[in-house]
Design a protein around this motif. Structure first.
Motif, PDB file in Angstrom:
ATOM      1  N   LYS A   1      -0.713  -6.750 -14.870  1.00 51.38           N
ATOM      2  CA  LYS A   1      -0.738  -5.827 -13.745  1.00 51.38           C
ATOM      3  C   LYS A   1       0.492  -6.030 -12.870  1.00 51.38           C
ATOM      4  O   LYS A   1       1.055  -7.113 -12.803  1.00 51.38           O
ATOM      5  CB  LYS A   1      -2.007  -6.021 -12.909  1.00 51.38           C
ATOM      6  CG  LYS A   1      -3.294  -5.655 -13.638  1.00 51.38           C
ATOM      7  CD  LYS A   1      -4.484  -5.810 -12.714  1.00 51.38           C
ATOM      8  CE  LYS A   1      -5.787  -5.414 -13.420  1.00 51.38           C
ATOM      9  NZ  LYS A   1      -6.958  -5.560 -12.525  1.00 51.38           N
TER      10      LYS A   1
ATOM     11  N   GLN B   1      -5.227  16.471  -9.029  1.00 54.98           N
ATOM     12  CA  GLN B   1      -5.740  15.331  -8.270  1.00 54.98           C
ATOM     13  C   GLN B   1      -6.942  15.721  -7.431  1.00 54.98           C
ATOM     14  O   GLN B   1      -7.870  14.925  -7.236  1.00 54.98           O
ATOM     15  CB  GLN B   1      -4.627  14.773  -7.377  1.00 54.98           C
ATOM     16  CG  GLN B   1      -5.023  13.534  -6.576  1.00 54.98           C
ATOM     17  CD  GLN B   1      -3.847  12.931  -5.834  1.00 54.98           C
ATOM     18  OE1 GLN B   1      -2.722  12.955  -6.322  1.00 54.98           O
ATOM     19  NE2 GLN B   1      -4.088  12.396  -4.652  1.00 54.98           N
TER      20      GLN B   1
ATOM     21  N   GLN C   1      -2.018   7.376 -13.417  1.00 55.38           N
ATOM     22  CA  GLN C   1      -2.803   6.461 -12.587  1.00 55.38           C
ATOM     23  C   GLN C   1      -1.939   5.310 -12.086  1.00 55.38           C
ATOM     24  O   GLN C   1      -1.930   4.978 -10.896  1.00 55.38           O
ATOM     25  CB  GLN C   1      -3.990   5.916 -13.383  1.00 55.38           C
ATOM     26  CG  GLN C   1      -4.852   4.949 -12.587  1.00 55.38           C
ATOM     27  CD  GLN C   1      -6.023   4.415 -13.406  1.00 55.38           C
ATOM     28  OE1 GLN C   1      -6.184   4.730 -14.583  1.00 55.38           O
ATOM     29  NE2 GLN C   1      -6.851   3.600 -12.791  1.00 55.38           N
ATOM     30  N   ASP C   2      -1.189   4.678 -12.989  1.00 54.03           N
ATOM     31  CA  ASP C   2      -0.339   3.563 -12.591  1.00 54.03           C
ATOM     32  C   ASP C   2       0.811   4.009 -11.699  1.00 54.03           C
ATOM     33  O   ASP C   2       1.153   3.340 -10.718  1.00 54.03           O
ATOM     34  CB  ASP C   2       0.215   2.851 -13.827  1.00 54.03           C
ATOM     35  CG  ASP C   2      -0.823   1.971 -14.513  1.00 54.03           C
ATOM     36  OD1 ASP C   2      -1.909   1.802 -13.929  1.00 54.03           O
ATOM     37  OD2 ASP C   2      -0.553   1.466 -15.611  1.00 54.03           O
TER      38      ASP C   2
ATOM     39  N   ALA D   1       0.804  -1.221   0.000  1.00 51.90           N
ATOM     40  CA  ALA D   1       0.000   0.000   0.000  1.00 51.90           C
ATOM     41  C   ALA D   1       0.834   1.266   0.000  1.00 51.90           C
ATOM     42  O   ALA D   1       0.484   2.248  -0.650  1.00 51.90           O
ATOM     43  CB  ALA D   1      -0.938  -0.007   1.211  1.00 51.90           C
ATOM     44  N   ARG D   2       1.947   1.259   0.730  1.00 54.04           N
ATOM     45  CA  ARG D   2       2.740   2.474   0.888  1.00 54.04           C
ATOM     46  C   ARG D   2       4.159   2.224   0.403  1.00 54.04           C
ATOM     47  O   ARG D   2       4.786   1.240   0.795  1.00 54.04           O
ATOM     48  CB  ARG D   2       2.764   2.904   2.360  1.00 54.04           C
ATOM     49  CG  ARG D   2       3.397   4.266   2.616  1.00 54.04           C
ATOM     50  CD  ARG D   2       2.486   5.387   2.167  1.00 54.04           C
ATOM     51  NE  ARG D   2       3.129   6.690   2.271  1.00 54.04           N
ATOM     52  CZ  ARG D   2       2.609   7.819   1.785  1.00 54.04           C
ATOM     53  NH1 ARG D   2       1.437   7.789   1.186  1.00 54.04           N
ATOM     54  NH2 ARG D   2       3.240   8.958   1.910  1.00 54.04           N
TER      55      ARG D   2
ATOM     56  N   HIS E   1       4.398   9.013  -2.858  1.00 51.65           N
ATOM     57  CA  HIS E   1       4.603   8.517  -1.493  1.00 51.65           C
ATOM     58  C   HIS E   1       5.890   8.989  -0.836  1.00 51.65           C
ATOM     59  O   HIS E   1       6.113   8.694   0.337  1.00 51.65           O
ATOM     60  CB  HIS E   1       4.590   6.980  -1.481  1.00 51.65           C
ATOM     61  CG  HIS E   1       3.255   6.395  -1.799  1.00 51.65           C
ATOM     62  ND1 HIS E   1       3.033   5.031  -1.883  1.00 51.65           N
ATOM     63  CD2 HIS E   1       2.059   6.987  -2.064  1.00 51.65           C
ATOM     64  CE1 HIS E   1       1.762   4.822  -2.186  1.00 51.65           C
ATOM     65  NE2 HIS E   1       1.160   5.993  -2.301  1.00 51.65           N
TER      66      HIS E   1
ATOM     67  N   TYR F   1       8.226   1.433 -13.460  1.00 49.57           N
ATOM     68  CA  TYR F   1       7.074   1.453 -14.358  1.00 49.57           C
ATOM     69  C   TYR F   1       7.491   1.140 -15.792  1.00 49.57           C
ATOM     70  O   TYR F   1       6.771   0.451 -16.529  1.00 49.57           O
ATOM     71  CB  TYR F   1       6.405   2.830 -14.289  1.00 49.57           C
ATOM     72  CG  TYR F   1       5.248   3.027 -15.224  1.00 49.57           C
ATOM     73  CD1 TYR F   1       4.120   2.222 -15.157  1.00 49.57           C
ATOM     74  CD2 TYR F   1       5.272   4.046 -16.177  1.00 49.57           C
ATOM     75  CE1 TYR F   1       3.045   2.425 -16.006  1.00 49.57           C
ATOM     76  CE2 TYR F   1       4.197   4.244 -17.030  1.00 49.57           C
ATOM     77  CZ  TYR F   1       3.093   3.435 -16.946  1.00 49.57           C
ATOM     78  OH  TYR F   1       2.030   3.637 -17.804  1.00 49.57           O
TER      79      TYR F   1
ATOM     80  N   LYS G   1       0.985   6.494  -9.666  1.00 48.34           N
ATOM     81  CA  LYS G   1       0.536   6.877  -8.319  1.00 48.34           C
ATOM     82  C   LYS G   1      -0.043   5.689  -7.552  1.00 48.34           C
ATOM     83  O   LYS G   1       0.251   5.500  -6.372  1.00 48.34           O
ATOM     84  CB  LYS G   1      -0.500   8.002  -8.417  1.00 48.34           C
ATOM     85  CG  LYS G   1       0.099   9.342  -8.845  1.00 48.34           C
ATOM     86  CD  LYS G   1      -0.955  10.445  -8.862  1.00 48.34           C
ATOM     87  CE  LYS G   1      -0.336  11.783  -9.205  1.00 48.34           C
ATOM     88  NZ  LYS G   1      -1.314  12.904  -9.189  1.00 48.34           N
ATOM     89  N   GLN G   2      -0.857   4.873  -8.221  1.00 49.92           N
ATOM     90  CA  GLN G   2      -1.531   3.786  -7.524  1.00 49.92           C
ATOM     91  C   GLN G   2      -0.659   2.541  -7.386  1.00 49.92           C
ATOM     92  O   GLN G   2      -0.709   1.856  -6.368  1.00 49.92           O
ATOM     93  CB  GLN G   2      -2.830   3.436  -8.249  1.00 49.92           C
ATOM     94  CG  GLN G   2      -3.852   4.555  -8.234  1.00 49.92           C
ATOM     95  CD  GLN G   2      -5.149   4.175  -8.943  1.00 49.92           C
ATOM     96  OE1 GLN G   2      -5.313   3.044  -9.420  1.00 49.92           O
ATOM     97  NE2 GLN G   2      -6.073   5.114  -9.028  1.00 49.92           N
ATOM     98  N   GLU G   3       0.129   2.226  -8.404  1.00 48.57           N
ATOM     99  CA  GLU G   3       0.903   0.993  -8.412  1.00 48.57           C
ATOM    100  C   GLU G   3       2.352   1.180  -7.963  1.00 48.57           C
ATOM    101  O   GLU G   3       2.968   0.253  -7.433  1.00 48.57           O
ATOM    102  CB  GLU G   3       0.895   0.380  -9.821  1.00 48.57           C
ATOM    103  CG  GLU G   3      -0.479   0.011 -10.327  1.00 48.57           C
ATOM    104  CD  GLU G   3      -0.974  -1.296  -9.732  1.00 48.57           C
ATOM    105  OE1 GLU G   3      -0.150  -2.109  -9.287  1.00 48.57           O
ATOM    106  OE2 GLU G   3      -2.203  -1.497  -9.706  1.00 48.57           O
TER     107      GLU G   3
ATOM    108  N   SER H   1       0.632  -6.247  -9.720  1.00 51.83           N
ATOM    109  CA  SER H   1       0.378  -7.208  -8.642  1.00 51.83           C
ATOM    110  C   SER H   1       0.542  -8.653  -9.107  1.00 51.83           C
ATOM    111  O   SER H   1       0.631  -9.562  -8.276  1.00 51.83           O
ATOM    112  CB  SER H   1      -1.034  -7.009  -8.085  1.00 51.83           C
ATOM    113  OG  SER H   1      -2.005  -7.156  -9.101  1.00 51.83           O
TER     114      SER H   1
END
Length: 430
Positions: free
Chosen positions: A403, A120, A359-360, A39-40, A369, A389, A362-364, A405
């Motif tokens: 993905k 954002q 999006q990727d 998550a972080r 962070h 990335y 920041k989220q992935e 993950s």
């Protein structure tokens, strides 16, 4: 080839840019941590998941690498580009996409933080903003340059600059000025020729458009509805002919009452409805995306009464969706005169690819962070996020959609692990 073997080869490729051999383990570890579905992705959580039984030591080495170590962000990102670009197919078009992204921040000590527009949040608030340049095709895009925008109150404050480690050579520059520098540097490093895409925050700047042209690049950029142009077939009046009197002959173009440029909104509203046609540009999640468009040849009018000759014609593209009371978007484009409206629309709408990047990232990959306050750490963290990335972009292109993950599992943490900054741990998070 197994993706982990290929990832190791990729990291070895990146390590050629960072100098000292003692940095290699940190670069490899940082990128491996960014690939984890956690998550972080600030320094301490990365250290905890990379070496759960040596968190403090790993944290210290990663923190020094990202916040203090003097390696080149530009060199690293160029190395990423060299790996990814051969996987991108330019046969259907190649583009340079310019954009910026914001990171909400509390307090005032993190470098570049000021009250400014944050995409954002969709409003003005306390945030950092970075300008990026991405190379894109229809299938993929990748940031190749990334720089924090330094507001004037930061750029002109020696004490804040020193505390945040802002380099002496960094002066105040507008976002369009930053973007042009990024484009110029990319071209000088051998980056390919491509059409420049940007929203109205950049396209409305006449100096920006002129600079893109001076680099030998075409553009399709958004503009505001108040931008003034000469309608089709109309241009400034030539200079007043010489009367034979003593003195320098007049050479500048003229405007007279009743012979003036018009706002693109007024021009769009005056067009016959038959000028607007429905055009589809790509498949959405549920159906093809389409709207009504008109395209006409115009000349921009910015300071043309200080010129001796008219500006070249370019395309004005107008979008007026069905159901709207007036047009909603406008673009200027230097694509060739024979370009059909369907292609103009396709190119203008290619800017959507940058949204996937942000999006990727920041989220992935934890682009927002980083919890330090300094200039070097902000850029090092971003470069490493983009590096991680970049590998995923190359994998998507060569092996199909995948993905983040799906390519790594998360190592288990010790049962007695206590995150830094928690109520049970007094240390400050970095």
């Amino acid at each position: 080839m197994d993706w982990e073997i290929l990832f190791d080869e990729y990291l070895e490729h990146l390590c050629d840019t960072i100098g000292h051999s003692d940095r290699r383990a940190s670069l490899v570890g940082y990128c491996q941590g960014l690939m984890l579905p956690i998550a972080r992705k600030s320094v301490e959580p990365l250290a905890a998941h990379l070496e759960p039984h040596r968190v403090s030591a790993r944290h210290q080495s990663l923190h020094h690498f990202v916040s203090k170590s003097e390696w080149s962000d530009a060199a690293l990102m160029e190395q990423v580009r060299r790996w990814v670009l051969p996987h991108m197919d330019p046969s259907s078009g190649l583009y340079w996409i310019i954009d910026d992204t914001g990171f909400p921040k509390k307090g005032k000590h993190s470098v570049g933080v000021a009250r400014q527009y944050c995409g954002q949040l969709g409003k003005q608030d306390n945030c950092q903003v970075a300008v990026s340049l991405s190379v894109a095709t229809e299938e993929a895009s990748l940031p190749v340059a990334y720089q924090l925008y330094l507001p004037r109150e930061w750029a002109e404050d020696p004490a804040r600059r020193q505390q945040a480690g802002v380099p002496d050579q960094v002066e105040f520059a507008t976002k369009p000025q930053i973007a042009i520098t990024q484009l110029r540097d990319a071209r000088q490093s051998g980056a390919p020729n491509a059409v420049v895409l940007a929203d109205a925050g950049y396209g409305n700047d006449a100096a920006f458009r002129a600079s893109v042209g001076e680099l030998g690049l075409q553009y399709t950029v958004g503009i505001q509805s108040s931008t003034r142009v000469w309608p089709p077939g109309v241009a400034p009046l030539p200079a007043v002919p010489s009367t034979g009197k003593v003195g320098r002959p007049r050479s500048l173009q003229r405007r007279v009452p009743g012979h003036d440029p018009v706002a693109v909104k007024d021009l769009a509203l005056a067009l016959d409805p038959s000028c607007y046609n429905t055009v589809s540009w790509r498949e959405g999640t549920r159906a093809a995306l389409s709207s009504r468009f008109a395209a006409l040849r115009v000349r921009t009018s910015h300071r043309d009464n200080w010129r001796a000759t008219p500006r070249d014609e370019e395309w004005l593209l107008i979008e007026w969706p069905i159901g709207e009371i007036e047009p909603t978007k406008y673009w200027l484009s230097t694509l060739p005169e024979e370009t059909v409206v369907q292609h103009l629309v396709h190119v203008a709408k290619m800017r959507w690819r940058i949204e996937r990047d942000y999006q990727d990232l920041k989220q992935e990959f934890g682009l927002g962070h980083f919890e330090g306050r300094g200039w070097r750490g902000f850029h090092h963290h971003a470069s490493l996020c983009i590096a991680a990335y970049g590998f995923l972009v190359a994998q998507r292109l060569s092996q199909g959609s995948k993905k983040n993950s799906e390519v790594r599992s998360v190592p288990a943490l010790p049962a007695d692990y206590i995150p830094r900054g928690s109520s049970a741990h007094a240390a400050t998070r970095i």
